[in-house]
Motif scaffolding. Structure first.
Motif, short mmCIF file in Angstrom:
data_model
loop_
_atom_site.label_atom_id
_atom_site.label_comp_id
_atom_site.label_asym_id
_atom_site.label_seq_id
_atom_site.Cartn_x
_atom_site.Cartn_y
_atom_site.Cartn_z
N LYS A 223 0.85 -1.19 0.00
CA LYS A 223 0.00 0.00 0.00
C LYS A 223 0.88 1.24 0.00
O LYS A 223 1.76 1.39 0.85
CB LYS A 223 -0.93 0.00 1.22
CG LYS A 223 -1.86 1.20 1.26
CD LYS A 223 -2.74 1.18 2.51
CE LYS A 223 -3.60 2.44 2.60
NZ LYS A 223 -4.41 2.49 3.84
N ARG A 346 -6.88 -2.01 3.61
CA ARG A 346 -6.55 -3.36 4.06
C ARG A 346 -7.63 -4.37 3.67
O ARG A 346 -7.32 -5.45 3.18
CB ARG A 346 -6.37 -3.34 5.59
CG ARG A 346 -6.00 -4.68 6.19
CD ARG A 346 -5.91 -4.61 7.70
NE ARG A 346 -4.98 -3.56 8.11
CZ ARG A 346 -4.19 -3.64 9.18
NH1 ARG A 346 -4.22 -4.72 9.94
NH2 ARG A 346 -3.39 -2.65 9.51
N VAL A 362 1.06 -2.92 4.66
CA VAL A 362 0.01 -1.91 4.66
C VAL A 362 0.29 -0.86 5.73
O VAL A 362 1.02 -1.10 6.70
CB VAL A 362 -1.38 -2.53 4.91
CG1 VAL A 362 -1.71 -3.53 3.81
CG2 VAL A 362 -1.45 -3.20 6.28
N ASP A 364 -1.76 2.64 7.93
CA ASP A 364 -3.08 3.01 8.43
C ASP A 364 -3.48 4.44 8.08
O ASP A 364 -4.40 4.99 8.69
CB ASP A 364 -3.15 2.80 9.95
CG ASP A 364 -2.03 3.49 10.71
OD1 ASP A 364 -1.20 4.17 10.08
OD2 ASP A 364 -1.99 3.36 11.95
#
Length: 766
Positions: A223, A346, A362, A364
């Motif tokens: 990501k 996610r 990933v 946040d």
């Protein structure tokens, strides 16, 4: 003491989120000026200055000539006033939106200073992947609304620690009012998940273990800033083949990310211009020539059958950190299954890529709006966008002054490689790359993009435009916007006129003879256009030449198996049957005869003048590519087959259609078939491309002379072909005419929405 004066300055352009207010602060204090600066909700920056006139003049000179590196000033207005006795300069809180629109800054690569901090063991940002300052980092992909301040971005979820707050409030610091400032204490965090979504590592350990998994041959979703990449070791053919099998992309070329220029140059040739483009702060994927000595053996597994390869350099801190643990280039391709928009969180990563990935790295921080990598190529010596997206969106493009409109226009583009576009204060703002709008998921992404841009730009479109094809989902969406929101329209713009208009608008020309060459476009006569010579203005067009028509037996089947097209282009039944069988298009002579009968009896055999389909047919004729697995594949592989070929002596055949000269496609293909008996495939392929380009150029030059037009342009997907573009340009310039090519807008369907806006605005009654 000099007499004090007062000036109120309003600045528009890319002036929020690019360190503009700190720059104003420093410049004002350097010139002993008092006052204030603030962002406004409509995207402007307003400045109040008090002090000696000489200081104000010096300030304005610096403002205009030496703004911050990421700023782009469009307009500066200055109003004099009475001094109010201000005694210091300050940055004040932003105001809420008061109507109008601003220019949103694009995302940019990590700057050198932040990269130095990331590498510096003594820096509190050491090793931190998400550090950023006023000169770099995410913007468009994290903004929810204007004004561009931390509370209106996805960074609002990460309250600043004391040290970041101090940097943020210190005018001499380059992180002063940097809305994405973050450090390991207060910023976004990383996790490494296995394929089932279980957390396996966090922070620095997550990066190291992700690098180890890549080195071990696993497929890892990463990501990033505006979306997610599927990554794997590019140097291991078995791993790349696993990626192809799991994603259903058997032949499609994959982009590479290389750690540095030295690694890029081990894979491809890099000119000085290309080197500058690779290192530009926007960091596009650049399609480079892979013909070089000692080319790595794994090249063909990454870019099968092509002489080009897409390469980019790291642009985020996470990329730089990954290459601390991975030696060679990585495949970095969009993390989505065919037809589905790229995953951005996610949940979608794990759901959409179930059974594809072995792990996911990933973070946040929310991606508010996905934005794919931009892709460019140098063709005919000039940059051509294949995809104008990250790094450029949402910068505005010109709307010619002759088309200034009192209405706001929304254009929805075509079906493939779609973008949308909206007008804003006399300019056009194209969206990021959306993709092929042929399924519900991508339609929803299109709607989200329209809504997001409307909110950010403060525009309320009252006219909607679209392609003239009645079956495109974008055409249906345009009708829905008209019905649901009371917009005028939909204004349907013929596909190739939109291509031509995008070129005219970009180059700010009122008229030109334009070659529009691509794969598919709905013609006013109901046939499939694609090899057109148009006498074009922004408001209208006249079809004055192009390619002679041929048929596509089986319709879509002929696009997927282009040898079928030869049943229309060749006249020897035995030769047609032979080719259909040899190319694996049919299995029996009876099936070959059925294909021929489709043409003879006009059964499911739509008529076309498509240059793209003609190149596909030649590719199949020569055995270069007989089955299309991705858009443009046969023509792209034909270009690669031709790249080292020599053009043979050949007299281009012409015919007549509706009183206009056209290139005779049937005679051309029959001649090429005969050449293939005595000449290398590379030479025949090169001759085919030359004949198409030279033939269309000759037709255009003749029409320009006859009609007194001083410019010939080239647009459409075929304009990505370097040899064809060079041949067209050379003939046009030899005739003493201006050659018009794209630089800021994709020649392919990614530029259609921009052209639709230009046509709609030009047709508005005045």
């Amino acid at each position: 003491m000099s007499e004090r004066t007062r000036a109120v300055v309003s600045v528009t352009g890319v002036v929020q989120g690019v360190g503009f207010r700190p720059f104003v602060y420093r410049t004002a204090t350097d010139n002993d000026l008092a006052g204030q600066v603030k962002n406004t909700g409509d995207g402007r920056v307003t400045i109040v200055l008090e002090g000696p006139q000489s200081g104000i003049d010096a300030f304005l000179a610096t403002l205009r000539t030496d703004p911050p590196p990421l700023a782009r000033i469009e307009d500066v207005t200055v109003e004099d006033g009475e001094p109010a006795g201000l005694d210091r300069f300050e940055i004040v809180a932003s105001t809420d939106s008061t109507g109008g629109a601003g220019t949103i800054p694009p995302d940019t690569a990590m700057c050198d200073s932040c990269l130095e901090d990331l590498r510096d063991p003594d820096s509190r940002f050491h090793g931190y992947w998400a550090t950023a300052c006023v000169d770099c980092g995410p913007r468009y992909t994290v903004i929810r609304e204007l004004p561009y301040d931390r509370p209106t971005t996805s960074m609002d979820d990460f309250p600043m620690c004391g040290q970041c707050r101090a940097d943020y409030e210190e005018p001499s610091d380059r992180r002063y009012h940097a809305q994405t400032i973050a450090c390991p204490e207060c910023g976004p965090t990383l996790s490494l998940l296995d394929g089932d979504g279980n957390a396996r590592a966090d922070g620095d350990d997550a990066i190291e273990r992700a690098g180890q998994r890549l080195a071990d041959g696993e497929l890892v979703a990463i990501k990033g800033i505006g979306g997610t990449h599927l990554a794997c070791d590019a140097t291991d053919p078995a791993v790349v083949e696993t990626l192809r099998e799991r994603t259903g992309r058997p032949e499609k070329p994959f982009a590479l990310m290389a750690p540095d220029l030295e690694a890029v140059e081990s894979v491809a040739q890099v000119s000085d211009t290309e080197r500058d483009a690779l290192e530009d702060t926007r960091r596009p994927i650049l399609l480079l020539d892979g013909r070089r000595e000692n080319r790595p053996g794994w090249f063909d597994t990454v870019s099968p059958g092509l002489h080009t390869v897409g390469v980019m350099l790291p642009y985020s801190g996470l990329h730089h950190r990954l290459f601390d643990h991975v030696e060679g280039p990585l495949v970095m391709t969009s993390a989505n299954m065919p037809g589905v928009p790229m995953a951005t969180d996610r949940e979608s990563i794990l759901a959409d890529l179930d059974g594809v990935i072995d792990a996911a790295l990933v973070h946040d921080r929310e991606i508010v709006m996905r934005c794919d990598d931009s892709v460019a190529r140098f063709a005919g010596g000039e940059r051509r966008f294949v995809r104008r997206s990250r790094g450029w969106v949402p910068e505005s493009l010109p709307l010619p002054s002759s088309t200034e409109t009192a209405h706001d226009v929304l254009a929805l583009g075509a079906e493939f490689d779609a973008t949308v576009a909206l007008t804003q204060d006399g300019a056009v703002v194209p969206s990021q790359y959306i993709g092929d709008v042929d399924n519900p998921e991508t339609v929803e992404y299109l709607r989200e993009t329209v809504s997001h841009l409307r909110d950010l730009l403060g525009t309320d479109p009252d006219v909607v435009a679209c392609d003239a094809h009645p079956d495109f989902l974008t055409t249906q969406e345009a009708g829905a916007y008209a019905d649901r929101e009371g917009m005028a329209g939909p204004i349907q713009v013929q596909h190739h006129h939109a291509h031509a208009a995008s070129l005219l608008a970009e180059r700010e020309r009122k008229r030109a003879i334009v070659i529009a060459a691509d794969g598919t476009g709905y013609g006013p006569d109901g046939s499939i256009w694609g090899g057109e010579v148009l006498d074009a203005t922004l408001a209208d067009h006249d079809r004055v030449g192009g390619l002679s028509a041929f048929e596509l037996p089986g319709g879509t089947a002929a696009i997927e198996r282009p040898a079928r097209i030869l049943a229309s282009l060749l006249d020897d039944d035995d030769r047609i049957d032979e080719l259909l069988l040899e190319r694996g298009t049919v299995e029996t002579a009876g099936e070959a005869a059925t294909v021929r009968k489709q043409v003879e009896q006009d059964i499911n055999s739509p008529t076309t003048t498509s240059a793209g389909r003609l190149l596909d047919a030649v590719s199949a004729l020569l055995g270069v590519c007989t089955e299309r697995s991705y858009e443009g594949e046969p023509a792209m592989k034909l270009e690669s087959a031709a790249v080292d070929g020599a053009v043979l002596d050949y007299d281009i055949p012409y015919a007549t259609r509706d009183g206009n000269r056209v290139l005779d496609t049937r005679q051309l293909v029959r001649d090429l078939d005969a050449m293939a008996d005595d000449h290398p495939i590379a030479d025949v392929a090169a001759t085919a491309q030359w004949a198409l380009a030279r033939g269309l150029a000759e037709l255009s030059v003749a029409v320009a002379a006859d009609r007194g037009v001083d410019a010939v342009g080239f647009t459409g997907g075929v304009a990505y072909n370097d040899a064809i573009t060079r041949t067209v340009r050379e003939r046009v310039e030899a005739a003493g005419l201006d050659f018009l090519g794209h630089d800021r807008v994709p020649p392919g369907d990614g530029g259609i929405a921009y052209g639709q806006v230009a046509v709609t605005a030009a047709r508005e009654p005045r």
